[in-house]
Design an enzyme around this catalytic site. Structure first.
Site, mmCIF file in Angstrom:
data_model
loop_
_atom_site.group_PDB
_atom_site.id
_atom_site.type_symbol
_atom_site.label_atom_id
_atom_site.label_comp_id
_atom_site.label_asym_id
_atom_site.label_seq_id
_atom_site.Cartn_x
_atom_site.Cartn_y
_atom_site.Cartn_z
ATOM 1 N N ASP A 140 72.911 58.249 62.308
ATOM 2 C CA ASP A 140 72.785 56.715 62.427
ATOM 3 C C ASP A 140 72.806 56.038 60.981
ATOM 4 O O ASP A 140 73.332 55.008 61.437
ATOM 5 C CB ASP A 140 70.693 56.603 62.634
ATOM 6 C CG ASP A 140 70.900 56.439 64.058
ATOM 7 O OD1 ASP A 140 72.201 57.322 65.362
ATOM 8 O OD2 ASP A 140 70.083 57.083 64.780
ATOM 9 N N GLU A 178 64.350 56.706 68.744
ATOM 10 C CA GLU A 178 64.867 55.020 68.387
ATOM 11 C C GLU A 178 66.267 55.638 67.884
ATOM 12 O O GLU A 178 66.630 56.901 67.167
ATOM 13 C CB GLU A 178 63.889 54.279 66.914
ATOM 14 C CG GLU A 178 62.673 54.344 67.755
ATOM 15 C CD GLU A 178 62.559 52.860 68.394
ATOM 16 O OE1 GLU A 178 63.728 51.748 68.124
ATOM 17 O OE2 GLU A 178 61.797 52.125 68.252
ATOM 18 N N CYS A 179 66.939 54.131 67.313
ATOM 19 C CA CYS A 179 68.557 54.509 67.809
ATOM 20 C C CYS A 179 68.683 53.961 66.169
ATOM 21 O O CYS A 179 69.588 55.009 65.360
ATOM 22 C CB CYS A 179 69.549 53.381 68.407
ATOM 23 S SG CYS A 179 69.012 52.589 67.616
ATOM 24 N N GLY A 180 67.721 54.018 65.558
ATOM 25 C CA GLY A 180 68.405 53.739 63.383
ATOM 26 C C GLY A 180 68.724 52.142 63.028
ATOM 27 O O GLY A 180 68.289 51.788 62.515
ATOM 28 N N LEU A 181 68.435 51.504 64.361
ATOM 29 C CA LEU A 181 68.620 50.081 63.645
ATOM 30 C C LEU A 181 67.416 49.454 63.982
ATOM 31 O O LEU A 181 67.013 47.842 63.790
ATOM 32 C CB LEU A 181 70.267 49.394 65.190
ATOM 33 C CG LEU A 181 71.333 49.737 65.367
ATOM 34 C CD1 LEU A 181 71.768 49.017 66.137
ATOM 35 C CD2 LEU A 181 71.968 49.769 63.547
#
Length: 245
Positions: free
Chosen positions: A119, A225-228
């Site tokens: 990510d 969560e995707c990291g962003l």
């Protein structure tokens, strides 16, 4: 001219007022407050058309950031092209300096061995570069409290690093999203009809089954969560820990 950006001292009052405001009112507040420092981010996911339509009706030329990881579904790129043309988006595409082939040569299938590092390199770094290049002081994001345990505790306006994050549809339910898409004759991502409720990279996304949370199809259920949208403050991190992300 934009008004002064909210400070930590008045942010609670701002959130109290905006928590009962309509989504267009929140967008208008953000436009009035941050002016040219306001940007919109999108992943061209299942319900992306909602935020893209909602925001561009208030500020037509807002910069729209799309992070191309190099691993999106082919249908995602087609969906992005179709929506960009229909809504006349001011699209800003950012990606990692390394192509996906070069990335895999150096790291192998990193999404299987270290999701957080993946990510960071394919999403977080390009996003940080985009925000810096565009001089962003605030971002609009289509996050909803219903989506994850961490997001359930988010305010409409928060801080992420040195920038503000504004979530106009934070209180919306899945039905609200469906109703908006139907009212404005907007499309879902084409993979929605195949059982995908949340769409990211092809290697980390799967269809969900009846009874699953809508984010359960991401990262093989390991994290939501995707990291962003990861927490940066101790309070946010506590929320993340309690949700076992």
């Amino acid at each position: 001219m934009p008004t002064s950006a909210p400070t930590i001292e008045n942010l609670d009052a701002v959130n109290t007022r905006l928590d009962t405001a309509s989504a267009p009112e929140v967008v208008q507040w953000a436009v009035d407050t941050f002016g040219d420092g306001l940007v919109l981010s999108t992943s061209f996911g299942v319900q992306a058309a909602v935020m893209l339509h909602l925001v561009t009706r208030v500020k037509a030329n807002i910069p729209v950031i799309f992070i191309d990881t190099g691993y999106h579904f082919a249908k995602t790129y087609g969906f992005a092209d179709a929506l960009s043309q229909r809504l006349d988006l001011n699209l800003k595409v950012y990606s990692s300096p390394q192509t996906s082939a070069w990335f895999e040569h150096n790291h192998g299938r990193l999404w299987e061995t270290n999701i957080d590092q993946y990510d960071q390199e394919r999403k977080v770094e390009p996003m940080a570069r985009a925000l810096n290049d565009l001089g962003a002081t605030a971002t609009l994001a289509g996050l909803r409290r219903q989506q994850t345990a961490h997001r359930a505790n988010m305010p409409v306006v928060g801080k992420q690093g040195d920038r503000f994050k504004v979530a106009p549809i934070l209180s919306w339910t899945t039905k609200d999203v469906f109703d908006y898409l139907k009212k404005h004759d907007l499309p879902f991502h084409p993979l929605h009809e195949k059982g995908y409720a949340s769409i990211g990279d092809w290697h980390s996304t799967r269809p969900i089954t009846a009874g699953d949370d809508e984010r359960a199809g991401r990262f093989n259920g390991i994290k939501e969560e995707c990291g962003l949208h990861m927490p940066e403050s101790p309070a946010e991190n506590e929320s993340r820990s309690s949700s076992e992300l």
